[in-house]
Design a protein around this motif. Structure first.
Motif, PDB file in Angstrom:
ATOM      1  N   LEU A  82       0.834  -1.204   0.000  1.00 30.47           N
ATOM      2  CA  LEU A  82       0.000   0.000   0.000  1.00 30.47           C
ATOM      3  C   LEU A  82       0.869   1.254   0.000  1.00 30.47           C
ATOM      4  O   LEU A  82       0.591   2.218  -0.729  1.00 30.47           O
ATOM      5  N   PHE A  83       1.927   1.239   0.807  1.00 32.61           N
ATOM      6  CA  PHE A  83       2.857   2.374   0.826  1.00 32.61           C
ATOM      7  C   PHE A  83       3.446   2.610  -0.565  1.00 32.61           C
ATOM      8  O   PHE A  83       3.591   3.755  -1.005  1.00 32.61           O
ATOM      9  N   HIS A  84       3.772   1.510  -1.230  1.00 28.92           N
ATOM     10  CA  HIS A  84       4.362   1.625  -2.569  1.00 28.92           C
ATOM     11  C   HIS A  84       3.374   2.274  -3.540  1.00 28.92           C
ATOM     12  O   HIS A  84       3.748   3.143  -4.343  1.00 28.92           O
ATOM     13  N   TRP A  85       2.109   1.884  -3.463  1.00 29.49           N
ATOM     14  CA  TRP A  85       1.099   2.466  -4.347  1.00 29.49           C
ATOM     15  C   TRP A  85       0.874   3.936  -4.035  1.00 29.49           C
ATOM     16  O   TRP A  85       0.671   4.751  -4.941  1.00 29.49           O
ATOM     17  N   PHE A  86       0.896   4.293  -2.765  1.00 36.28           N
ATOM     18  CA  PHE A  86       0.798   5.714  -2.397  1.00 36.28           C
ATOM     19  C   PHE A  86       1.971   6.496  -2.993  1.00 36.28           C
ATOM     20  O   PHE A  86       1.810   7.616  -3.494  1.00 36.28           O
ATOM     21  N   ASP A  87       3.157   5.908  -2.914  1.00 36.03           N
ATOM     22  CA  ASP A  87       4.342   6.541  -3.499  1.00 36.03           C
ATOM     23  C   ASP A  87       4.157   6.762  -5.001  1.00 36.03           C
ATOM     24  O   ASP A  87       4.453   7.839  -5.530  1.00 36.03           O
ATOM     25  N   LEU A  88       3.666   5.734  -5.689  1.00 36.70           N
ATOM     26  CA  LEU A  88       3.475   5.835  -7.130  1.00 36.70           C
ATOM     27  C   LEU A  88       2.414   6.875  -7.483  1.00 36.70           C
ATOM     28  O   LEU A  88       2.556   7.597  -8.485  1.00 36.70           O
ATOM     29  N   MET A  89       1.373   6.977  -6.678  1.00 41.64           N
ATOM     30  CA  MET A  89       0.340   7.988  -6.931  1.00 41.64           C
ATOM     31  C   MET A  89       0.910   9.389  -6.769  1.00 41.64           C
ATOM     32  O   MET A  89       0.645  10.291  -7.573  1.00 41.64           O
ATOM     33  N   GLY A  90       1.716   9.579  -5.723  1.00 41.03           N
ATOM     34  CA  GLY A  90       2.359  10.869  -5.535  1.00 41.03           C
ATOM     35  C   GLY A  90       3.304  11.200  -6.671  1.00 41.03           C
ATOM     36  O   GLY A  90       3.340  12.339  -7.166  1.00 41.03           O
ATOM     37  N   ILE A  91       4.083  10.204  -7.121  1.00 35.63           N
ATOM     38  CA  ILE A  91       4.995  10.379  -8.244  1.00 35.63           C
ATOM     39  C   ILE A  91       4.218  10.799  -9.495  1.00 35.63           C
ATOM     40  O   ILE A  91       4.594  11.737 -10.214  1.00 35.63           O
ATOM     41  N   GLY A  92       3.118  10.093  -9.769  1.00 37.30           N
ATOM     42  CA  GLY A  92       2.318  10.389 -10.956  1.00 37.30           C
ATOM     43  C   GLY A  92       1.736  11.787 -10.933  1.00 37.30           C
ATOM     44  O   GLY A  92       1.770  12.513 -11.933  1.00 37.30           O
TER      45      GLY A  92
END
Length: 208
Positions: free
Chosen positions: A4-14
């Motif tokens: 979940l943390f990884h997906w949050f990171d990717l959303m922020g990156i995007g």
């Protein structure tokens, strides 16, 4: 939870990549300039955070961060080229959403490496603002963090909400969502109502 943390990171990156692409569009940069601006906006803050924490830089071992950047950049380019009406404050709104993700994720990573709450808030703020600072400098503009409505203060507020909820034994996910929401709402309110922390009056002058 790590996933979940990884997906949050990717959303922020995007989202930050979208903000960088919109900034490049406003400056009418070429394709290379768009990619550079989107990339430094998306990973600049996290890179500086990881270097300071002396931990592996997030994107060196995980290509998914670049996939998120290129995907978000390509989507934004398609929307702009298809004559989609872009609101004047689209860059600020995208930047605000990116801030919300990065502040909390930066603080979470710092806490995971054993820092104090104070240092975690600093790292979260750095994660949120440094990419945008690099973007604005490359665009030859005064960085948003140094002008206009509340910016770094919203990051500190979001990080404070997150860390203190954890200190009160709130579960990590609700604490993260609350911190993100606190940062986002305060930043959007600052944009909407032009909230600032004035120090010098407009009439001030330096004597010669």
């Amino acid at each position: 939870m790590e996933q979940l943390f990884h997906w949050f990171d990717l959303m922020g990156i995007g989202v930050f990549a979208i903000a960088g692409t919109l900034a490049a569009w406003r400056k009418q940069m070429d394709g290379f300039g768009v990619i550079v601006l989107a990339t430094v906006t998306a990973i600049g803050g996290g890179t500086i955070r990881d270097v300071i924490l002396d931990v592996p830089v997030i994107w060196l071992t995980d290509n998914s961060y670049f996939y998120a950047i290129f995907g978000a950049t390509a989507l934004t380019i398609l929307l702009v080229r298809n004559r989609l009406t872009i609101p004047n404050n689209a860059l600020q709104i995208a930047d605000a959403i990116g801030l919300a993700f990065f502040v909390v994720m930066g603080a979470q990573k710092a806490l995971a490496y054993g820092t104090s709450d104070f240092v975690a808030i600093m790292m979260g703020t750095m994660s949120g603002v440094c990419g945008g600072m690099i973007r604005d400098v490359l665009c030859r503009e005064i960085p948003l963090v140094f002008r206009g409505e509340l910016y770094a203060v919203t990051c500190i507020f979001g990080g404070l909400v997150y860390t203190q909820l954890l200190a009160l034994q709130v579960a990590p996910l609700p604490a993260m969502l609350a911190g993100m929401l606190a940062c986002l709402l305060l930043r959007l309110a600052a944009i909407r109502w032009h909230l600032t922390i004035p120090v010098f009056g407009r009439s001030g002058r330096i004597s010669k």
